[in-house]
Design a protein around this motif. Structure first.
Motif, PDB file in Angstrom:
ATOM      1  N   ILE A 259      -4.741  -2.785   9.109  1.00  0.00           N
ATOM      2  CA  ILE A 259      -3.682  -3.769   8.884  1.00  0.00           C
ATOM      3  C   ILE A 259      -4.312  -4.996   8.226  1.00  0.00           C
ATOM      4  O   ILE A 259      -5.363  -5.476   8.670  1.00  0.00           O
ATOM      5  CB  ILE A 259      -2.981  -4.166  10.201  1.00  0.00           C
ATOM      6  CG1 ILE A 259      -2.340  -2.934  10.861  1.00  0.00           C
ATOM      7  CG2 ILE A 259      -1.934  -5.249   9.962  1.00  0.00           C
ATOM      8  CD1 ILE A 259      -1.816  -3.171  12.270  1.00  0.00           C
ATOM      9  N   PHE A 260      -3.663  -5.504   7.182  1.00  0.00           N
ATOM     10  CA  PHE A 260      -4.198  -6.622   6.402  1.00  0.00           C
ATOM     11  C   PHE A 260      -3.402  -7.881   6.727  1.00  0.00           C
ATOM     12  O   PHE A 260      -2.172  -7.850   6.757  1.00  0.00           O
ATOM     13  CB  PHE A 260      -4.089  -6.292   4.912  1.00  0.00           C
ATOM     14  CG  PHE A 260      -4.903  -7.165   4.013  1.00  0.00           C
ATOM     15  CD1 PHE A 260      -6.280  -7.211   4.130  1.00  0.00           C
ATOM     16  CD2 PHE A 260      -4.295  -7.939   3.040  1.00  0.00           C
ATOM     17  CE1 PHE A 260      -7.037  -7.999   3.283  1.00  0.00           C
ATOM     18  CE2 PHE A 260      -5.042  -8.722   2.192  1.00  0.00           C
ATOM     19  CZ  PHE A 260      -6.420  -8.756   2.313  1.00  0.00           C
ATOM     20  N   VAL A 261      -4.101  -8.977   6.972  1.00  0.00           N
ATOM     21  CA  VAL A 261      -3.427 -10.225   7.345  1.00  0.00           C
ATOM     22  C   VAL A 261      -3.912 -11.364   6.451  1.00  0.00           C
ATOM     23  O   VAL A 261      -5.115 -11.593   6.322  1.00  0.00           O
ATOM     24  CB  VAL A 261      -3.683 -10.590   8.821  1.00  0.00           C
ATOM     25  CG1 VAL A 261      -2.808 -11.785   9.225  1.00  0.00           C
ATOM     26  CG2 VAL A 261      -3.397  -9.399   9.735  1.00  0.00           C
ATOM     27  N   MET A 262      -2.963 -12.075   5.830  1.00  0.00           N
ATOM     28  CA  MET A 262      -3.283 -13.207   4.967  1.00  0.00           C
ATOM     29  C   MET A 262      -2.556 -14.443   5.507  1.00  0.00           C
ATOM     30  O   MET A 262      -1.388 -14.664   5.198  1.00  0.00           O
ATOM     31  CB  MET A 262      -2.855 -12.924   3.533  1.00  0.00           C
ATOM     32  CG  MET A 262      -3.654 -11.839   2.846  1.00  0.00           C
ATOM     33  SD  MET A 262      -5.355 -12.343   2.475  1.00  0.00           S
ATOM     34  CE  MET A 262      -5.119 -13.467   1.130  1.00  0.00           C
ATOM     35  N   GLY A 280      -3.741   0.558   0.408  1.00  0.00           N
ATOM     36  CA  GLY A 280      -2.858   1.281   1.317  1.00  0.00           C
ATOM     37  C   GLY A 280      -2.668   0.609   2.653  1.00  0.00           C
ATOM     38  O   GLY A 280      -2.325   1.273   3.648  1.00  0.00           O
ATOM     39  N   LEU A 281      -2.855  -0.722   2.698  1.00  0.00           N
ATOM     40  CA  LEU A 281      -2.753  -1.440   3.964  1.00  0.00           C
ATOM     41  C   LEU A 281      -1.401  -2.143   4.089  1.00  0.00           C
ATOM     42  O   LEU A 281      -0.983  -2.850   3.173  1.00  0.00           O
ATOM     43  CB  LEU A 281      -3.869  -2.483   4.079  1.00  0.00           C
ATOM     44  CG  LEU A 281      -5.296  -1.938   4.094  1.00  0.00           C
ATOM     45  CD1 LEU A 281      -6.299  -3.075   4.094  1.00  0.00           C
ATOM     46  CD2 LEU A 281      -5.511  -1.033   5.301  1.00  0.00           C
ATOM     47  N   PRO A 282      -0.723  -1.981   5.226  1.00  0.00           N
ATOM     48  CA  PRO A 282       0.455  -2.805   5.491  1.00  0.00           C
ATOM     49  C   PRO A 282      -0.008  -4.229   5.750  1.00  0.00           C
ATOM     50  O   PRO A 282      -1.081  -4.448   6.320  1.00  0.00           O
ATOM     51  CB  PRO A 282       1.052  -2.168   6.749  1.00  0.00           C
ATOM     52  CG  PRO A 282      -0.125  -1.556   7.450  1.00  0.00           C
ATOM     53  CD  PRO A 282      -1.046  -1.095   6.355  1.00  0.00           C
ATOM     54  N   ALA A 283       0.770  -5.207   5.302  1.00  0.00           N
ATOM     55  CA  ALA A 283       0.298  -6.592   5.348  1.00  0.00           C
ATOM     56  C   ALA A 283       1.230  -7.511   6.117  1.00  0.00           C
ATOM     57  O   ALA A 283       2.451  -7.327   6.137  1.00  0.00           O
ATOM     58  CB  ALA A 283       0.111  -7.116   3.929  1.00  0.00           C
ATOM     59  N   VAL A 284       0.611  -8.529   6.730  1.00  0.00           N
ATOM     60  CA  VAL A 284       1.322  -9.662   7.309  1.00  0.00           C
ATOM     61  C   VAL A 284       0.817 -10.904   6.579  1.00  0.00           C
ATOM     62  O   VAL A 284      -0.393 -11.120   6.485  1.00  0.00           O
ATOM     63  CB  VAL A 284       1.040  -9.814   8.821  1.00  0.00           C
ATOM     64  CG1 VAL A 284       1.779 -11.031   9.376  1.00  0.00           C
ATOM     65  CG2 VAL A 284       1.446  -8.553   9.571  1.00  0.00           C
ATOM     66  N   VAL A 285       1.748 -11.697   6.034  1.00  0.00           N
ATOM     67  CA  VAL A 285       1.346 -12.850   5.238  1.00  0.00           C
ATOM     68  C   VAL A 285       2.095 -14.095   5.688  1.00  0.00           C
ATOM     69  O   VAL A 285       3.150 -14.016   6.320  1.00  0.00           O
ATOM     70  CB  VAL A 285       1.614 -12.606   3.735  1.00  0.00           C
ATOM     71  CG1 VAL A 285       0.869 -11.371   3.242  1.00  0.00           C
ATOM     72  CG2 VAL A 285       3.111 -12.467   3.450  1.00  0.00           C
ATOM     73  N   SER A 286       1.553 -15.247   5.341  1.00  0.00           N
ATOM     74  CA  SER A 286       2.249 -16.496   5.617  1.00  0.00           C
ATOM     75  C   SER A 286       3.377 -16.705   4.613  1.00  0.00           C
ATOM     76  O   SER A 286       3.386 -16.104   3.530  1.00  0.00           O
ATOM     77  CB  SER A 286       1.268 -17.679   5.576  1.00  0.00           C
ATOM     78  OG  SER A 286       0.529 -17.683   4.372  1.00  0.00           O
ATOM     79  N   CYS A 330       4.989   3.864   5.848  1.00  0.00           N
ATOM     80  CA  CYS A 330       6.196   3.592   5.069  1.00  0.00           C
ATOM     81  C   CYS A 330       6.087   2.236   4.372  1.00  0.00           C
ATOM     82  O   CYS A 330       6.409   2.111   3.177  1.00  0.00           O
ATOM     83  CB  CYS A 330       7.418   3.627   5.984  1.00  0.00           C
ATOM     84  SG  CYS A 330       8.977   3.268   5.131  1.00  0.00           S
ATOM     85  N   ILE A 331       5.608   1.237   5.101  1.00  0.00           N
ATOM     86  CA  ILE A 331       5.434  -0.097   4.521  1.00  0.00           C
ATOM     87  C   ILE A 331       4.404  -0.045   3.391  1.00  0.00           C
ATOM     88  O   ILE A 331       4.596  -0.641   2.326  1.00  0.00           O
ATOM     89  CB  ILE A 331       5.001  -1.096   5.608  1.00  0.00           C
ATOM     90  CG1 ILE A 331       6.121  -1.282   6.634  1.00  0.00           C
ATOM     91  CG2 ILE A 331       4.623  -2.443   4.993  1.00  0.00           C
ATOM     92  CD1 ILE A 331       5.714  -2.100   7.855  1.00  0.00           C
ATOM     93  N   SER A 332       3.329   0.682   3.619  1.00  0.00           N
ATOM     94  CA  SER A 332       2.272   0.797   2.611  1.00  0.00           C
ATOM     95  C   SER A 332       2.785   1.486   1.346  1.00  0.00           C
ATOM     96  O   SER A 332       2.453   1.074   0.231  1.00  0.00           O
ATOM     97  CB  SER A 332       1.083   1.583   3.169  1.00  0.00           C
ATOM     98  OG  SER A 332       0.503   0.898   4.260  1.00  0.00           O
ATOM     99  N   ALA A 333       3.604   2.515   1.520  1.00  0.00           N
ATOM    100  CA  ALA A 333       4.162   3.228   0.372  1.00  0.00           C
ATOM    101  C   ALA A 333       5.040   2.298  -0.459  1.00  0.00           C
ATOM    102  O   ALA A 333       5.014   2.331  -1.702  1.00  0.00           O
ATOM    103  CB  ALA A 333       4.960   4.440   0.837  1.00  0.00           C
ATOM    104  N   ASN A 334       5.813   1.454   0.211  1.00  0.00           N
ATOM    105  CA  ASN A 334       6.652   0.496  -0.503  1.00  0.00           C
ATOM    106  C   ASN A 334       5.794  -0.521  -1.263  1.00  0.00           C
ATOM    107  O   ASN A 334       6.152  -0.946  -2.365  1.00  0.00           O
ATOM    108  CB  ASN A 334       7.577  -0.228   0.476  1.00  0.00           C
ATOM    109  CG  ASN A 334       8.630   0.698   1.079  1.00  0.00           C
ATOM    110  OD1 ASN A 334       8.993   1.709   0.478  1.00  0.00           O
ATOM    111  ND2 ASN A 334       9.109   0.363   2.252  1.00  0.00           N
TER     112      ASN A 334
END
Length: 359
Positions: A259-262, A280-286, A330-334
């Motif tokens: 999981i990638f976080v920015m 291919g990482l799902p992300a959480v960002v500010s 699914c999030i990564s594919a999008n």
């Protein structure tokens, strides 16, 4: 058409995507050369990729009048267009434009003073929000600014499972461990203190069986920041994995992550985020504007948390964690589907359209 790319630096953190962008223009028949300061990553990367390189160091970047040698250099190279990156290069090329007679296209990658760009023939902003900023706060003419997002070669970051498995073992991770990662140099604006606090909350509240780990893929930017992250993690009872030195090729770190976080407080336009998504990482960002040009709720290609709010990040990280492997996939594919808009080929076509408009 012959283009001289001019960046007044020897090294930049985004030198590889910059070189890849130049190479992508070659595919459309653009003849190119690069002008930079000697002895750094930019010169080395250009030579390795077969790009003709000229090196030059101005006497004082902030005073173009003291660098008349620039005109002689331009006449020697003979470009049809000069394309600058960084404010100092735009200032120098624009100042001497009336003497060398070559149009100047200038890209800005972060907020800058308009005075550096007043003599440019046309400007390119790396993000929509940045164009708005330069218009609304610096008084620049919106009709003179085009938007071309900084690109990333997504194929280069396609996950290699063998590398992932080997690198995770080197980090002491088991197959079931879940690794959260943030990436960037260690400076306050990257918000890694927020990430560490949020991660500590996630560890307290997560009820799954997996062991959670956190990595900060970066290197010292502001003095003492690395140690401050270690102290904060110790105080909160969590551990943080950090590389020993600057990582020139981040792919193994990204491929080892889950999981990638920015949590950045500010950015120009984040190549790091595009690299994470391409891996291919799902992300959480500010919820800052550069990120929200990429991550959008309607696209379901990541989660958005409030800037400077550890609890908001913790809730988003927990949500993406509890989505399970299928939900994260699914999030990564999008996200990967969106990357076509940020491809080198797309950026090249838009950049060439600017050149043609100027000529």
């Amino acid at each position: 058409m012959k283009v001289l790319h001019y960046v007044d630096a020897e090294s930049i953190s985004w030198s590889l995507p910059y070189i890849e962008h130049i190479k992508s223009l070659e595919k459309f028949g653009i003849e190119q050369a690069l002008l930079c300061r000697p002895g750094g990553d930019i010169e080395r990367g250009a030579r390795e990729n077969g790009i003709p390189v000229f090196t030059w160091k101005p006497l004082m970047s902030g005073m173009p009048l003291l660098s008349p040698g620039f005109v002689k250099l331009i006449r020697e190279i003979g470009p049809d267009i000069i394309h600058t990156r960084l404010s100092s290069a735009a200032g120098i090329a624009g100042f001497w434009r009336k003497h060398h007679g070559v149009p100047v296209v200038s890209t800005f990658d972060k907020p800058a003073k308009a005075k550096y760009y007043t003599r440019s023939s046309r400007c390119i902003s790396c993000a929509e929000w940045l164009k708005d900023y330069m218009v609304n706060t610096q008084g620049m003419d919106p009709a003179m600014i085009d938007v071309v997002h900084n690109p990333v070669n997504a194929a280069r970051f396609s996950r290699d499972m063998a590398v992932r498995n080997d690198f995770r073992k080197s980090l002491g991770l088991s197959e079931s461990d879940i690794l959260f990662s943030g990436m960037g140099i260690y400076i306050k604006s990257k918000g890694f203190d927020i990430l560490i606090k949020a991660f500590a909350q996630v560890c307290r509240e997560y009820d799954g069986q997996e062991t959670l780990r956190l990595a900060l893929i970066g290197a010292e930017g502001e003095k003492g920041m690395r140690e401050s992250y270690k102290r904060l993690a110790d105080e909160l009872g969590v551990s943080v994995i950090m590389p020993d030195s600057f990582v020139h090729d981040v792919r193994a770190w990204l491929w080892a992550s889950d999981i990638f976080v920015m949590p950045s407080r500010e950015e120009g336009f984040s190549i790091a985020l595009l690299e994470g998504l391409s891996s291919g990482l799902p992300a959480v960002v500010s919820d800052i504007e550069p990120f929200t040009e990429i991550i959008r709720t309607e696209r379901n290609n990541g989660l958005i948390a409030k800037k400077d709010d550890p609890e908001s990040f913790a809730l988003a990280m927990l949500k993406i964690l509890r989505a399970g492997r299928e939900g994260r996939a699914c999030i990564s594919a999008n996200s990967l589907a969106v990357m076509k808009y940020f491809s080198p080929e797309n950026a090249a076509e838009k950049t060439i359209a600017v050149y043609e408009r100027v000529l």
